[in-house]
Design a protein around this motif. Sequence first.
Motif, PDB file in Angstrom:
ATOM      1  N   ALA A 111     -25.062 -37.976  69.076  1.00 16.19           N
ATOM      2  CA  ALA A 111     -24.176 -37.877  70.234  1.00 16.19           C
ATOM      3  C   ALA A 111     -23.971 -36.437  70.678  1.00 16.19           C
ATOM      4  CB  ALA A 111     -22.832 -38.523  69.913  1.00 16.19           C
ATOM      5  N   GLY A 112     -24.484 -35.476  69.887  1.00 12.06           N
ATOM      6  CA  GLY A 112     -24.398 -34.069  70.284  1.00 12.06           C
ATOM      7  C   GLY A 112     -23.289 -33.289  69.640  1.00 12.06           C
ATOM      8  N   GLY A 113     -22.477 -33.917  68.766  1.00 12.37           N
ATOM      9  CA  GLY A 113     -21.371 -33.213  68.137  1.00 12.37           C
ATOM     10  C   GLY A 113     -21.828 -32.255  67.051  1.00 12.37           C
ATOM     11  N   ALA A 114     -21.007 -31.217  66.799  1.00 10.77           N
ATOM     12  CA  ALA A 114     -21.254 -30.281  65.696  1.00 10.77           C
ATOM     13  C   ALA A 114     -20.585 -30.832  64.450  1.00 10.77           C
ATOM     14  CB  ALA A 114     -20.701 -28.900  66.044  1.00 10.77           C
ATOM     15  N   LEU A 115     -21.313 -30.918  63.340  1.00  8.75           N
ATOM     16  CA  LEU A 115     -20.849 -31.621  62.155  1.00  8.75           C
ATOM     17  C   LEU A 115     -20.282 -30.682  61.104  1.00  8.75           C
ATOM     18  CD1 LEU A 115     -23.835 -34.122  61.643  1.00  8.75           C
ATOM     19  CD2 LEU A 115     -21.704 -34.530  62.883  1.00  8.75           C
ATOM     20  N   VAL A 116     -19.245 -31.169  60.405  1.00  5.83           N
ATOM     21  CA  VAL A 116     -18.764 -30.589  59.152  1.00  5.83           C
ATOM     22  C   VAL A 116     -18.596 -31.759  58.199  1.00  5.83           C
ATOM     23  CG1 VAL A 116     -16.888 -29.423  57.960  1.00  5.83           C
ATOM     24  CG2 VAL A 116     -17.632 -28.605  60.194  1.00  5.83           C
ATOM     25  N   LEU A 117     -19.323 -31.738  57.081  1.00  5.68           N
ATOM     26  CA  LEU A 117     -19.372 -32.885  56.183  1.00  5.68           C
ATOM     27  C   LEU A 117     -18.722 -32.552  54.854  1.00  5.68           C
ATOM     28  CD1 LEU A 117     -23.058 -34.011  56.844  1.00  5.68           C
ATOM     29  CD2 LEU A 117     -20.982 -34.672  58.077  1.00  5.68           C
ATOM     30  N   ASN A 118     -18.113 -33.548  54.255  1.00  2.95           N
ATOM     31  CA  ASN A 118     -17.515 -33.417  52.932  1.00  2.95           C
ATOM     32  C   ASN A 118     -17.905 -34.614  52.087  1.00  2.95           C
ATOM     33  OD1 ASN A 118     -15.351 -32.133  51.066  1.00  2.95           O
ATOM     34  ND2 ASN A 118     -14.778 -34.302  51.143  1.00  2.95           N
TER      35      ASN A 118
END
Length: 766
Positions: free
Chosen positions: A165-172
């Motif tokens: 969708a184009g979002g910038a990710l931050v994963l945990n």
Amino acid sequence: MTDSLASGAAAAPLPMRAAATITSAAVRAARQLLTDLERGRRIDAAVLRGAMEAAFGASDAAGSWNWKTAYDTCEAATVLFLRKFGPAMGTKAGSTAAMLPMLARVASLLPTHTRRSEDSQALQQFSTPIPLRLAACTAACITPSDWVLEPSAGTGLLAIFGELAGGALVLNELSEPRAELLDHLFAGVEVTRFDAAQIDDHLEADFVPSVVLMNPPFSALANVDRRMADAALRHIASALARLCDGGRLVAITGASFGPDNPAWRDAFVRLQGRARVVFSAAIDGAVYAILVFSDAGGTGRSYHAELSARNRCLRVHYLLEPGWKADAAIQGLGQTNRTNQAQPPLFRPVATGVKAEKRFLSTIARRLDTLGAITRGQRQTGGQGLFRPEDNLESQYGRDALRQLYTLLARGKVDGCSLETFEGATGLKLTDTNGPRDDLPPITTFLNRLLALTIELQNILFTVFEQLLAARIEGAVASGTYDLGLETLRAESFVVTDRSTIYTHPGTGAETRLLTITQRQRTHPVSLDDALARRSDHRAVLLINERSGRAALQLPAPSFILDDGEIERRVRLIHPMEQHRARLTMMAESHWVEADRDGFAAAWLAELAEVPEFTESMIHVVAGLLLPIWKRLPNEPTRVYRLQTDAGERVIGRKVSATWVANLLAADAPALTPDAAFAALMEGRTVLELAEGLQLRRARVMGAYRIELSGFNDTMRDRLRAYGLFGGIISWKLRIFGPTDASGVEILAKVLEQYPVARISEREAA
């Protein structure tokens, strides 16, 4: 507690180097599985084991990997597949609704998670269906300007939709092996390793996400060895505390965790101080339950969508290996279809590619047609739509199709199977010294002999037989002669506008009544989005008619086998308010031309704008005492209908046409108002004989219904055109037609005023 990718029991956290080594092997296996997904190859247990053994250099029996590792590897392969093909799939689909069947197809290639490790069970690391992940991401309305946090990222199958969708990710992800896997799959994305139940306490203070996507554990917390009922609440509350003002949080939770549950109402009141619950559709764990019952399952247990149950979703009932005992199978079907249910189940008889296996399914369908054993508490005939008509191979339509198949075999018209081959393989004789036999083998014998043939010959014969059967059923449905048993008429409104007694029994005084009923029905046009969503079929074509300006969506339709054995290719044309089939050869001679998306959309929306919300029509029902006058009723299909009027009156009887009513009530010449005449003509069962030899009837021309006037001479042409009729040269012959739109009644009234109705007759629908 962390989840060990390498062991099936609870264990201490793996050293980072060991986790990295295992993850590297898992990524190698995922890339190998990616090639299988690209080819559309199903990843079953054997394929998965081969990829894992090749990547790890050992089997699961050696303890080098477990099946939880293998399932995570499959999900990693899915992430790689979606990253590679997701953008193209989205472009082709054009909408989320059209994307769902594509994802379902991908999901069908993946194995079911039938084995779990103790850690995955303890931490509730359960796989979420891929379509549900897309739904969650769609609900979040992610844009390229969003920062997206996933507190419990798992294998990244939810995060990949955020990426697409184009979002910038931050994963945990707390699990070290899974976090290592995310590092490989999402290079350049920060992957933290905190307890998601306290995610707000651990993240950097300057990071404020605008979107949170999460699938928290329902009742498990890290480092807690007992069930925690508020686990999901803790995860959501911590993530919500980190969300920016105006942000969106989408969580997949258990069905019990919702604002409508009194146990959680106070908790949601507290959450309302931080955010507003816009929409709640919690997932019931029963959605994932798979019930398997055999002959022993008929012990009174019920699995229907009971009105008092929390889960009233559609039940999908798969019938496997029904065998010959139809009564046992029918009893099993009754466990998911009972009274007091929100909706009936969807039955899915399952057969393999062996065509003759449908012989067993036919036995079940035939018994249902005979007994009506799984209707909603009523012993009425017919399968009530739970099975398709073509599932019953032993019906009259099946017998007719078989006789035609025998004829084609005798004429040598069945490709791949000569008459000699058929007789030699089945032991059935279709001819004797005088030609075709009079006592041809019955349908049951044919189906039983089919089971003994080679798979190739089974498929050849059964394919032709199915096409012949489908043609006969479709013809019966189109002409209105297909018998569905007792049917319930449904509409927004039924109002009795006239009633008269047409027969009184001399002994009992019981009456036969003719009711005239106005029915008001809501229209259900096909929306533009629904029409465009069907373009997921690569054979779909957008069309516009050059003459009328109407839009249509062309889709492939089953071919017909004609009586002479020739195959007639056909297509299906879908319009906003109707659909019909046409010969493929006819399309080249018509005014339909391929259109671009914008032109098609404009024409489709223009037609939708003219569709009224409701339509009204008149029906006639003969109710009350029927048996003494049964032979006086029309010879059309003897269907019995039931309905309930707005006043609460329940009516059961035979529907009759306006033509039959006019003839019944006529004293001298038949009396038929222009409205009634127009409705009768459009129904297709009425022929109006007019003065001076004219005749009105419904005709099908170029795939569309018209009202045709025949019997005219040259001196009548100008007058008829002045009334509003129009003509056209078809096959070098002038034919005159009346309009079928709203102006049709007014123009028909002018015709009937000049040329009164002399006689009304009936025929089968054109």
